[in-house]
Design a protein around this motif. Structure first.
Motif, short mmCIF file in Angstrom:
data_model
loop_
_atom_site.label_atom_id
_atom_site.label_comp_id
_atom_site.label_asym_id
_atom_site.label_seq_id
_atom_site.Cartn_x
_atom_site.Cartn_y
_atom_site.Cartn_z
N LEU A 128 3.35 -0.78 7.14
CA LEU A 128 2.01 -1.33 7.33
C LEU A 128 1.04 -0.24 7.75
O LEU A 128 -0.08 -0.18 7.25
CB LEU A 128 2.03 -2.46 8.36
CG LEU A 128 0.65 -3.05 8.71
CD1 LEU A 128 -0.07 -3.56 7.47
CD2 LEU A 128 0.79 -4.13 9.76
N ALA A 129 1.46 0.64 8.65
CA ALA A 129 0.59 1.75 9.07
C ALA A 129 0.24 2.64 7.88
O ALA A 129 -0.90 3.05 7.71
CB ALA A 129 1.26 2.57 10.16
N ARG A 130 1.23 2.90 7.02
CA ARG A 130 0.99 3.71 5.82
C ARG A 130 0.00 2.99 4.90
O ARG A 130 -0.92 3.59 4.37
CB ARG A 130 2.30 3.99 5.09
CG ARG A 130 2.11 4.84 3.87
CD ARG A 130 3.37 5.21 3.13
NE ARG A 130 4.39 4.19 3.12
CZ ARG A 130 5.66 4.41 3.41
NH1 ARG A 130 6.07 5.61 3.72
NH2 ARG A 130 6.53 3.43 3.36
N TYR A 189 -5.34 2.33 2.55
CA TYR A 189 -6.50 1.49 2.23
C TYR A 189 -7.76 1.96 2.94
O TYR A 189 -8.86 1.77 2.44
CB TYR A 189 -6.20 0.03 2.54
CG TYR A 189 -5.46 -0.65 1.41
CD1 TYR A 189 -6.15 -1.36 0.45
CD2 TYR A 189 -4.08 -0.55 1.29
CE1 TYR A 189 -5.48 -1.97 -0.60
CE2 TYR A 189 -3.41 -1.16 0.25
CZ TYR A 189 -4.11 -1.86 -0.69
OH TYR A 189 -3.45 -2.45 -1.73
N SER A 190 -7.63 2.56 4.12
CA SER A 190 -8.81 3.05 4.83
C SER A 190 -9.42 4.26 4.13
O SER A 190 -10.58 4.60 4.37
CB SER A 190 -8.47 3.42 6.28
OG SER A 190 -7.72 4.62 6.34
N ALA A 239 -4.71 -4.41 3.73
CA ALA A 239 -3.36 -3.87 3.97
C ALA A 239 -2.48 -4.85 4.76
O ALA A 239 -1.35 -5.10 4.35
CB ALA A 239 -3.44 -2.51 4.66
N PRO A 240 -2.97 -5.45 5.85
CA PRO A 240 -2.11 -6.40 6.57
C PRO A 240 -1.76 -7.64 5.75
O PRO A 240 -0.61 -8.09 5.75
CB PRO A 240 -2.93 -6.77 7.81
CG PRO A 240 -3.84 -5.62 8.01
CD PRO A 240 -4.18 -5.12 6.63
N ALA A 285 1.75 1.45 -0.43
CA ALA A 285 1.08 2.70 -0.82
C ALA A 285 0.86 2.74 -2.34
O ALA A 285 -0.21 3.15 -2.81
CB ALA A 285 1.89 3.90 -0.36
N PHE A 286 1.85 2.32 -3.13
CA PHE A 286 1.71 2.31 -4.59
C PHE A 286 0.57 1.38 -5.01
O PHE A 286 -0.30 1.76 -5.80
CB PHE A 286 3.02 1.86 -5.26
CG PHE A 286 2.87 1.59 -6.72
CD1 PHE A 286 2.79 2.64 -7.63
CD2 PHE A 286 2.76 0.29 -7.20
CE1 PHE A 286 2.63 2.41 -8.99
CE2 PHE A 286 2.60 0.05 -8.56
CZ PHE A 286 2.53 1.10 -9.45
#
Length: 193
Positions: free
Chosen positions: A20-22, A27-28, A65-66, A158-159
């Motif tokens: 999730l952090a990745r 996304y940021s 992302a979340p 990430a993909f």
């Protein structure tokens, strides 16, 4: 080990341990980049609207992302197999469940982040949801089928965020330059009040 090597090592460990952090980091960066590319290359705006770019970053990191992580986790648990049949099922279910919520949330949430009213946000969803959904229905099932079949669990967010760069550029276009004819009573008012 130098300080910079330690920092890099810790960063890699965190990114590998916490997908999730990745995803949030991806996304940021990718969502505001798509917004900036849309402004410069597609809309040919003379100056980049950095407030708009910041909204895309905030929305991508803290919402997309979340929620995507939650969807991917649920789908992986319901359909644990990594085969073509399971991938197609997940992709179809995503188009019917997650995608409408995500698109509605995008137009509604971004309109509110612009400081506009709930009524404006509802009108924006009403105007732009179906044209956007139709394009997404042609693109995302293929991307997600590939994602579910060939990409490892730890790299899925990430993909998708990398594929999302092009999609985000399109969303930025739809958000700021695509206008569907509506009755005057429903038309969105300009941002500059």
């Amino acid at each position: 080990m130098t300080v910079s090597q330690g920092v890099i090592s810790n960063f890699k460990r965190i990114m590998n341990t916490y997908p999730l952090a990745r995803g949030m980091l991806s996304y940021s960066i990718i969502w505001p980049s798509g917004c900036a590319v849309q402004q410069v290359l597609i809309a040919e705006e003379e100056k980049i609207d950095f407030a708009r770019v910041a909204r895309f970053s905030l929305y991508g990191a803290l919402y997309v992302a979340p929620t995507l992580n939650i969807w991917l986790t649920i789908a992986r648990r319901i359909w644990p197999a990594n085969n073509l049949r399971s991938a197609i099922t997940k992709s179809i279910v995503e188009q019917i469940t997650y995608t409408p919520i995500a698109m509605t949330s995008f137009y509604f949430g971004m309109t509110l982040l612009e400081g506009r009213t709930i009524e404006h946000a509802k009108n924006e969803v009403k105007e732009k949801f179906w044209p956007t959904y139709k394009v997404g229905a042609c693109i995302w099932p293929a991307i997600q089928t590939f994602n579910w079949t060939y990409v490892s669990d730890k790299n899925r967010i990430a993909f998708v965020s990398m594929c999302s760069f092009i999609w985000t550029t399109f969303l930025a276009y739809m958000k700021h330059h695509y206008n569907v004819p509506v009755e005057k009573s429903q038309a969105l008012v300009p941002l500059d009040r």
